[in-house]
Design an enzyme around this catalytic site. Structure first.
Site, short mmCIF file in Angstrom:
data_model
loop_
_atom_site.label_atom_id
_atom_site.label_comp_id
_atom_site.label_asym_id
_atom_site.label_seq_id
_atom_site.Cartn_x
_atom_site.Cartn_y
_atom_site.Cartn_z
N ASP A 178 1.02 -0.96 0.00
CA ASP A 178 -0.25 0.31 -0.09
C ASP A 178 0.96 0.92 -0.16
OD1 ASP A 178 -2.38 -1.09 0.00
OD2 ASP A 178 -3.05 -1.07 2.00
N GLY A 179 2.69 1.16 0.34
CA GLY A 179 2.51 2.28 0.83
C GLY A 179 3.16 2.79 -0.52
N GLU B 188 -4.36 9.99 5.55
CA GLU B 188 -4.29 10.64 6.43
C GLU B 188 -3.58 12.33 6.10
OE1 GLU B 188 -1.65 8.30 7.14
OE2 GLU B 188 -3.52 7.40 7.09
N ASP C 15 -1.89 13.26 22.00
CA ASP C 15 -0.81 13.71 21.54
C ASP C 15 -1.38 13.70 20.25
OD1 ASP C 15 -0.02 12.38 23.05
OD2 ASP C 15 0.93 10.06 22.12
N LEU D 273 -7.28 3.32 11.87
CA LEU D 273 -7.90 1.81 12.29
C LEU D 273 -7.46 1.63 13.91
CD1 LEU D 273 -10.16 -0.48 12.25
CD2 LEU D 273 -8.19 -1.73 10.34
#
Length: 292
Positions: A73-74, A148, A177, A192
Protein backbone atom coordinates in the site's frame (compact mmCIF):
# COMPACT_ATOMS: atom_id res chain seq x y z
CA UNK A 1 -15.97 -0.92 -20.23
CA UNK A 2 -13.43 -0.02 -22.90
CA UNK A 3 -10.12 -1.86 -23.05
CA UNK A 4 -6.83 -0.23 -22.09
CA UNK A 5 -4.30 0.26 -24.86
CA UNK A 6 -1.47 2.21 -23.21
CA UNK A 7 -0.18 0.66 -19.99
CA UNK A 8 2.31 1.97 -17.46
CA UNK A 9 4.13 -0.33 -15.03
CA UNK A 10 5.97 0.65 -11.87
CA UNK A 11 6.98 -0.60 -8.45
CA UNK A 12 9.75 -0.59 -5.90
CA UNK A 13 11.75 -3.71 -6.71
CA UNK A 14 13.36 -3.99 -3.27
CA UNK A 15 13.10 -7.78 -3.13
CA UNK A 16 13.39 -10.62 -5.60
CA UNK A 17 9.68 -11.45 -5.39
CA UNK A 18 8.69 -7.97 -6.54
CA UNK A 19 11.30 -8.07 -9.30
CA UNK A 20 9.96 -11.39 -10.56
CA UNK A 21 6.38 -10.07 -10.61
CA UNK A 22 7.43 -6.95 -12.54
CA UNK A 23 9.45 -9.04 -15.02
CA UNK A 24 6.59 -11.53 -15.47
CA UNK A 25 4.05 -8.79 -16.20
CA UNK A 26 6.43 -6.98 -18.54
CA UNK A 27 7.22 -10.08 -20.61
CA UNK A 28 3.60 -11.23 -20.77
CA UNK A 29 2.21 -7.86 -21.88
CA UNK A 30 4.89 -7.28 -24.53
CA UNK A 31 4.33 -10.76 -26.00
CA UNK A 32 0.60 -10.02 -26.22
CA UNK A 33 1.20 -6.79 -28.12
CA UNK A 34 0.24 -4.22 -25.46
CA UNK A 35 1.83 -0.77 -25.62
CA UNK A 36 3.87 -0.80 -22.40
CA UNK A 37 6.09 1.78 -20.72
CA UNK A 38 8.10 1.18 -17.55
CA UNK A 39 8.71 3.87 -14.97
CA UNK A 40 12.39 4.75 -15.38
CA UNK A 41 13.58 4.01 -11.83
CA UNK A 42 11.69 0.72 -11.84
CA UNK A 43 13.33 -0.36 -15.10
CA UNK A 44 16.81 0.19 -13.63
CA UNK A 45 16.15 -2.55 -11.06
CA UNK A 46 15.01 -5.23 -13.52
CA UNK A 47 16.69 -7.77 -15.78
CA UNK A 48 14.66 -8.00 -18.97
CA UNK A 49 15.30 -10.08 -22.11
CA UNK A 50 14.51 -7.15 -24.39
CA UNK A 51 14.52 -3.37 -24.39
CA UNK A 52 11.42 -1.67 -22.98
CA UNK A 53 10.72 2.04 -23.33
CA UNK A 54 10.84 4.00 -20.08
CA UNK A 55 9.31 7.26 -18.84
CA UNK A 56 9.52 9.37 -15.70
CA UNK A 57 6.59 9.01 -13.31
CA UNK A 58 5.09 12.31 -14.46
CA UNK A 59 5.48 11.48 -18.15
CA UNK A 60 4.08 8.00 -17.51
CA UNK A 61 0.99 9.59 -15.99
CA UNK A 62 0.52 11.79 -19.05
CA UNK A 63 0.98 8.89 -21.51
CA UNK A 64 -0.72 5.89 -19.88
CA UNK A 65 -4.41 5.00 -19.66
CA UNK A 66 -3.79 2.67 -16.71
CA UNK A 67 -0.87 2.24 -14.32
CA UNK A 68 -0.07 -1.12 -12.73
CA UNK A 69 1.67 -0.67 -9.35
CA UNK A 70 3.52 -3.65 -7.89
CA UNK A 71 4.24 -3.47 -4.16
CA UNK A 72 2.44 -2.74 -0.91
CA UNK A 73 0.00 0.00 0.00
CA UNK A 74 2.92 2.37 0.62
CA UNK A 75 4.09 2.01 -2.98
CA UNK A 76 0.53 2.45 -4.17
CA UNK A 77 0.06 5.62 -2.10
CA UNK A 78 3.23 7.21 -3.41
CA UNK A 79 2.40 6.45 -7.03
CA UNK A 80 -1.27 7.34 -6.69
CA UNK A 81 -0.58 10.79 -5.20
CA UNK A 82 1.31 11.64 -8.39
CA UNK A 83 -0.86 9.79 -10.92
CA UNK A 84 -4.15 11.27 -9.68
CA UNK A 85 -3.02 14.60 -11.13
CA UNK A 86 -3.29 13.09 -14.64
CA UNK A 87 -6.55 11.18 -13.97
CA UNK A 88 -4.90 7.82 -14.71
CA UNK A 89 -6.58 4.61 -13.62
CA UNK A 90 -4.48 2.65 -11.10
CA UNK A 91 -4.51 -1.05 -10.20
CA UNK A 92 -2.24 -2.73 -7.63
CA UNK A 93 -0.47 -6.07 -7.38
CA UNK A 94 0.09 -6.89 -3.71
CA UNK A 95 3.71 -7.46 -2.71
CA UNK A 96 3.30 -5.94 0.75
CA UNK A 97 1.55 -6.95 3.95
CA UNK A 98 -2.18 -6.18 4.25
CA UNK A 99 -2.68 -4.60 0.84
CA UNK A 100 -6.07 -2.88 1.15
CA UNK A 101 -5.38 -0.95 -2.08
CA UNK A 102 -3.63 -3.69 -4.04
CA UNK A 103 -6.18 -6.19 -5.36
CA UNK A 104 -4.19 -8.68 -7.41
CA UNK A 105 -2.41 -11.75 -6.04
CA UNK A 106 1.15 -11.86 -7.45
CA UNK A 107 1.06 -15.66 -7.72
CA UNK A 108 -2.01 -15.56 -9.99
CA UNK A 109 -1.71 -12.12 -11.49
CA UNK A 110 -2.02 -12.54 -15.25
CA UNK A 111 -5.55 -13.99 -15.60
CA UNK A 112 -7.38 -11.22 -13.69
CA UNK A 113 -4.99 -8.54 -15.02
CA UNK A 114 -5.61 -9.49 -18.65
CA UNK A 115 -9.36 -9.48 -17.99
CA UNK A 116 -9.07 -5.93 -16.63
CA UNK A 117 -6.93 -4.72 -19.53
CA UNK A 118 -9.44 -6.18 -21.98
CA UNK A 119 -12.31 -4.22 -20.43
CA UNK A 120 -13.68 -6.46 -17.66
CA UNK A 121 -13.37 -4.15 -14.65
CA UNK A 122 -15.07 -1.44 -12.63
CA UNK A 123 -13.84 1.97 -11.51
CA UNK A 124 -13.96 3.39 -8.00
CA UNK A 125 -13.28 7.06 -7.30
CA UNK A 126 -11.44 7.73 -4.03
CA UNK A 127 -11.10 11.31 -2.81
CA UNK A 128 -7.95 12.83 -1.34
CA UNK A 129 -7.58 15.51 1.33
CA UNK A 130 -5.29 18.52 1.35
CA UNK A 131 -3.68 20.37 4.23
CA UNK A 132 -2.57 24.00 4.26
CA UNK A 133 -0.63 25.56 7.12
CA UNK A 134 -1.45 29.23 7.75
CA UNK A 135 1.28 31.00 9.71
CA UNK A 136 0.99 34.70 10.53
CA UNK A 137 -2.02 34.95 8.22
CA UNK A 138 -0.08 33.61 5.20
CA UNK A 139 0.20 30.09 3.70
CA UNK A 140 3.46 28.44 4.70
CA UNK A 141 3.03 24.93 3.35
CA UNK A 142 0.63 22.58 1.56
CA UNK A 143 0.31 18.83 1.17
CA UNK A 144 -2.16 16.17 0.09
CA UNK A 145 -2.97 12.67 1.24
CA UNK A 146 -4.96 9.64 0.17
CA UNK A 147 -5.09 8.06 3.64
CA UNK A 148 -4.76 10.67 6.36
CA UNK A 149 -3.42 13.97 7.58
CA UNK A 150 -2.07 13.95 11.13
CA UNK A 151 -1.30 16.80 13.52
CA UNK A 152 1.34 15.73 16.04
CA UNK A 153 4.33 16.90 18.03
CA UNK A 154 7.81 16.81 16.52
CA UNK A 155 8.87 14.95 19.69
CA UNK A 156 8.13 11.34 20.60
CA UNK A 157 5.15 10.72 22.95
CA UNK A 158 4.67 14.43 23.65
CA UNK A 159 1.28 15.95 24.46
CA UNK A 160 0.05 18.95 22.46
CA UNK A 161 -2.92 21.32 22.75
CA UNK A 162 -5.15 22.55 19.94
CA UNK A 163 -8.66 23.62 18.98
CA UNK A 164 -10.85 21.89 16.39
CA UNK A 165 -13.31 23.71 14.14
CA UNK A 166 -15.56 22.18 11.46
CA UNK A 167 -16.94 24.65 8.89
CA UNK A 168 -15.94 27.44 11.31
CA UNK A 169 -18.01 25.90 14.11
CA UNK A 170 -16.01 25.33 17.29
CA UNK A 171 -16.03 21.62 18.24
CA UNK A 172 -13.58 21.26 21.14
CA UNK A 173 -10.17 22.06 22.54
CA UNK A 174 -8.01 19.12 23.43
CA UNK A 175 -4.80 17.96 25.07
CA UNK A 176 -3.62 14.80 23.35
CA UNK A 177 -0.82 13.38 21.24
CA UNK A 178 -2.55 14.79 18.16
CA UNK A 179 -5.42 14.24 15.73
CA UNK A 180 -5.86 12.00 12.69
CA UNK A 181 -8.08 13.26 9.86
CA UNK A 182 -8.70 10.22 7.64
CA UNK A 183 -10.51 9.60 4.37
CA UNK A 184 -12.59 6.44 3.88
CA UNK A 185 -9.52 4.97 2.16
CA UNK A 186 -7.42 5.83 5.22
CA UNK A 187 -9.97 4.49 7.69
CA UNK A 188 -8.33 1.06 7.45
CA UNK A 189 -4.82 2.48 8.00
CA UNK A 190 -3.39 4.60 10.86
CA UNK A 191 -6.89 5.71 11.89
CA UNK A 192 -7.94 2.09 12.47
CA UNK A 193 -4.96 1.56 14.78
CA UNK A 194 -6.06 4.65 16.71
CA UNK A 195 -9.55 3.26 17.33
CA UNK A 196 -11.28 5.02 14.45
CA UNK A 197 -14.27 3.59 12.54
CA UNK A 198 -14.06 1.80 9.21
CA UNK A 199 -15.74 3.94 6.53
CA UNK A 200 -16.99 2.35 3.32
CA UNK A 201 -15.06 3.92 0.41
CA UNK A 202 -18.32 5.03 -1.19
CA UNK A 203 -19.06 7.40 1.70
CA UNK A 204 -18.45 11.12 1.29
CA UNK A 205 -17.11 11.50 4.82
CA UNK A 206 -13.99 12.02 6.90
CA UNK A 207 -13.22 10.71 10.36
CA UNK A 208 -11.45 12.76 13.04
CA UNK A 209 -9.64 10.50 15.51
CA UNK A 210 -7.99 11.91 18.67
CA UNK A 211 -4.64 10.32 19.50
CA UNK A 212 -4.37 9.35 23.20
CA UNK A 213 -6.57 12.22 24.46
CA UNK A 214 -6.19 13.23 28.11
CA UNK A 215 -9.90 12.71 28.79
CA UNK A 216 -12.28 9.76 29.00
CA UNK A 217 -15.05 11.45 26.99
CA UNK A 218 -13.20 11.99 23.70
CA UNK A 219 -14.37 9.84 20.79
CA UNK A 220 -13.81 9.78 17.02
CA UNK A 221 -16.16 11.98 14.99
CA UNK A 222 -17.34 11.37 11.42
CA UNK A 223 -17.99 14.55 9.43
CA UNK A 224 -19.21 15.34 5.94
CA UNK A 225 -16.53 14.88 3.29
CA UNK A 226 -17.09 18.41 2.00
CA UNK A 227 -16.42 19.96 5.40
CA UNK A 228 -13.52 22.30 6.06
CA UNK A 229 -11.64 21.18 9.14
CA UNK A 230 -9.47 23.74 10.93
CA UNK A 231 -6.97 22.93 13.65
CA UNK A 232 -5.54 25.82 15.65
CA UNK A 233 -2.33 25.13 17.58
CA UNK A 234 -2.29 26.58 21.09
CA UNK A 235 0.25 29.32 21.77
CA UNK A 236 2.03 27.38 24.52
CA UNK A 237 2.96 24.43 22.26
CA UNK A 238 6.44 23.68 21.06
CA UNK A 239 6.84 23.15 17.30
CA UNK A 240 4.28 20.73 15.84
CA UNK A 241 4.11 18.88 12.57
CA UNK A 242 1.53 17.97 9.95
CA UNK A 243 2.13 14.64 8.21
CA UNK A 244 0.43 13.65 4.95
CA UNK A 245 0.26 9.86 4.53
CA UNK A 246 3.30 9.68 6.84
CA UNK A 247 5.34 11.14 4.00
CA UNK A 248 5.26 14.91 3.42
CA UNK A 249 5.75 16.90 6.63
CA UNK A 250 5.16 20.56 7.41
CA UNK A 251 6.08 22.57 10.50
CA UNK A 252 3.27 24.09 12.57
CA UNK A 253 4.24 26.95 14.90
CA UNK A 254 2.29 27.96 18.04
CA UNK A 255 -0.82 29.88 16.96
CA UNK A 256 -0.79 28.54 13.40
CA UNK A 257 -3.93 27.26 11.68
CA UNK A 258 -4.12 24.06 9.63
CA UNK A 259 -6.90 23.90 7.03
CA UNK A 260 -7.91 20.39 5.91
CA UNK A 261 -10.40 19.83 3.11
CA UNK A 262 -11.18 17.67 0.11
CA UNK A 263 -8.59 17.81 -2.68
CA UNK A 264 -9.99 18.69 -6.13
CA UNK A 265 -8.46 15.61 -7.84
CA UNK A 266 -9.57 12.03 -7.19
CA UNK A 267 -7.83 8.67 -7.43
CA UNK A 268 -9.34 6.32 -10.03
CA UNK A 269 -8.91 2.82 -8.61
CA UNK A 270 -9.42 0.02 -11.14
CA UNK A 271 -10.79 -3.24 -9.69
CA UNK A 272 -11.41 -6.70 -11.17
CA UNK A 273 -15.07 -7.17 -11.89
CA UNK A 274 -15.52 -9.57 -8.94
CA UNK A 275 -13.99 -7.18 -6.37
CA UNK A 276 -15.97 -7.00 -3.12
CA UNK A 277 -15.03 -4.56 -0.35
CA UNK A 278 -16.46 -6.71 2.44
CA UNK A 279 -14.49 -9.71 1.22
CA UNK A 280 -11.35 -7.55 1.39
CA UNK A 281 -12.12 -6.52 4.98
CA UNK A 282 -12.91 -10.09 6.02
CA UNK A 283 -9.75 -11.41 4.43
CA UNK A 284 -7.33 -8.69 5.56
CA UNK A 285 -8.66 -8.30 9.12
CA UNK A 286 -9.24 -11.98 9.82
CA UNK A 287 -12.97 -11.73 10.40
CA UNK A 288 -15.05 -14.89 10.86
CA UNK A 289 -16.26 -16.80 7.81
CA UNK A 290 -19.82 -17.95 7.13
CA UNK A 291 -21.49 -20.11 9.76
CA UNK A 292 -24.07 -21.61 7.40
Amino acid sequence: MSAFKKIGLLGKANDRGTQLTLETITTALIHRGFALRLEARTAEQLTLPEQVDTLSLQDLGEWAEIAIVVGGDGNMLGAARALCEQDVGVIGVNRGNLGFLTDLDPDEVMTPLLAVLNGDYHVEERFLVSAEVISGGKPSGTGRAINEIVLHSDKVAHMIEFELYVDDHFVFSQRSDGLICATPTGSTAYSLSGGGPILHPGLDAMTLVPMFPHTLSSRPIVVDGSSEVRLKAAYDNDLLQISCDGHARMTVHPGDDVIIKKYPKTLRLIHPIDHNYYHVLRNKLGWGSRLF
